[in-house]
Design an enzyme around this catalytic site. Structure first.
Site, PDB file in Angstrom:
ATOM      1  N   TYR A 143       0.000   4.920 -25.083  1.00 21.71           N
ATOM      2  CA  TYR A 143       1.137   5.725 -25.531  1.00 21.71           C
ATOM      3  C   TYR A 143       2.187   5.906 -24.441  1.00 21.71           C
ATOM      4  CZ  TYR A 143      -1.686   6.894 -29.586  1.00 21.71           C
ATOM      5  OH  TYR A 143      -2.435   6.822 -30.725  1.00 21.71           O
ATOM      6  N   LYS A 188     -14.416   2.765 -23.572  1.00 21.44           N
ATOM      7  CA  LYS A 188     -14.826   1.396 -23.917  1.00 21.44           C
ATOM      8  C   LYS A 188     -14.928   0.634 -22.595  1.00 21.44           C
ATOM      9  CE  LYS A 188     -15.500  -1.855 -27.083  1.00 21.44           C
ATOM     10  NZ  LYS A 188     -16.576  -1.843 -28.087  1.00 21.44           N
ATOM     11  N   ASP A 199      -6.725  10.059 -30.501  1.00 27.95           N
ATOM     12  CA  ASP A 199      -5.918  10.093 -31.720  1.00 27.95           C
ATOM     13  C   ASP A 199      -6.782   9.682 -32.918  1.00 27.95           C
ATOM     14  OD1 ASP A 199      -3.804  10.181 -33.438  1.00 27.95           O
ATOM     15  OD2 ASP A 199      -2.671   8.558 -32.513  1.00 27.95           O
TER      16      ASP A 199
END
Ligand code: NAD
Length: 338
Positions: A124, A171, A228
């Site tokens: 973002y 991740k 999100d």
């Protein structure tokens, strides 16, 4: 005591649901003076910018704001006002408590999770470009500073709210540098809080675990993008986007908002569920130190949802936005008289 709060009605269903929220907050008896400022599509039309300077000035002055959702044009047009606000005011933590609401029919009971999402970087950060005509590139930016800050925020929240466990979500098996750094930062900060259990989960496994056994999780801390996505997943555990509340927090400033967007297809129809923004108001009252009024508001919302008579369509009823707000106000008055 009177509180000055910046109110941004927002786009789409925003004006209707924020009006409903104002009505219910006022009915708690807490003296809130609303400073209404426009951002988003209406500001764009009237002032040529989706985020006029007076919006930021008002929030900086009052330090507390509550906002309706703001539409972000897809693909082209102005950049997300929400992302810009968070970056500009350094609202680095997005806090989304996810708790089962009495009266809501859901497959899950006793969900009581808190999502702490990093709000300023990751994909973002807006570092995107066309490499050539047929290739686009977005940079995933993760820094040690922002990672440590958000994880510390999660642990401090856990201590303050007497929570038992923090789970870092990542991740790092694939994104060895960026998510690797997030995980390494989380592990380092966790050593300062031996009284709180710490664990980590890979994001895909986390999604499955949350659907299978959400009751096993407590505070989750995530980089921006996973935060999100997992926020909406968790909203689904407690009855959907219509009831999921949130806050964007910095060290000085707090901006409260529902998790959902501007739902343009329902705009102006007086049918959107006002619960998420009203519960964001509940979080705001707690933040202002009005815990008792906040609790009364929550009980009134749960009473109305449990009765099932004056709820919006997404909750299985046929009430309008305004009617549901009025029913909550009535409950507040009845409960106060009792
Ligand atoms: P959305 O949350 O607006 O809608 C998703 C689904 O949930 C739709 O079916 C919608 O009708 C329903 N829904 C949402 N809120 C509801 C409510 N209160 N009552 C009943 N049903 C409700 O998500 P979207 O369609 O992806 O986004 C629409 C616009 O909102 C986009 O421009 C997006 O950028 C913006 N958005 C803004 C924010 C924000 O301001 N914080 C957050 C998310 C999306």
């Amino acid at each position: 005591m009177a509180y000055s709060v910046t109110l941004i009605p927002g786009d789409g269903i925003g004006p209707e649901i924020t009006k409903a929220m104002q009505r219910t907050i006022e009915a708690t008896g807490v003296d809130v003076r609303w400073e209404v400022v426009e951002a988003g599509e209406r500001a764009m039309a009237a002032q040529g910018t989706p985020l006029p300077d007076q919006v930021l000035a008002s929030i900086r002055r009052n330090r507390v704001a509550i906002k309706g959702p703001i539409t972000t044009p897809v693909g082209s047009g102005f950049r997300s006002v929400n992302v810009f606000l968070r970056k500009e005011l350094d609202l680095y933590a997005c806090l989304r408590p996810v708790f089962s609401i009495r009266g809501i029919r859901s497959r899950y009971e006793n969900v009581d999770l808190v999502i702490v999402r990093e709000n300023t970087e990751d994909l973002y950060a807006g570092i995107e470009r066309m490499v050539d005509q047929d290739t686009a590139e977005s940079i995933k930016l993760i820094t040690r500073g922002a990672s440590r800050r958000i994880v510390r925020f999660a642990f401090e929240y856990a201590v303050r709210e007497r929570r038992k466990k923090v789970t870092a979500v990542h991740k790092a098996n694939i994104l060895k540098y960026s998510d690797g750094l997030f995980l390494e930062s989380a592990r380092a900060v966790a050593t300062d809080y031996p009284e709180i259990e710490f664990e980590d989960r890979i994001v895909d496994n986390m999604c499955m675990q949350l659907v299978l056994k959400p009751e096993q999780y407590d505070v989750l801390v995530l980089p921006n993008l996973y935060g999100d996505i997992v926020s909406d997943l968790c909203a689904g555990l407690i009855g959907g986007l219509g009831v999921a509340a949130g806050a964007n927090l910095g060290d000085e400033i707090a901006v409260f908002e529902a998790v959902h967007g501007s739902a343009p297809k329902y705009a102006g129809q007086n049918r959107a569920n006002p619960t998420a923004i009203i519960l964001s108001g509940y979080l705001m009252l707690k933040h202002l130190g009005e815990g008792e009024a906040a609790q009364r508001l929550l009980v009134a919302v749960e009473d109305v949802i449990s009765d099932g008579e004056h709820v919006t369509r997404d909750l299985g009823g046929s009430a309008t936005t305004w009617k549901m707000a009025e029913a909550i106000v009535e409950k507040l008055e009845v409960n106060r008289g009792a």
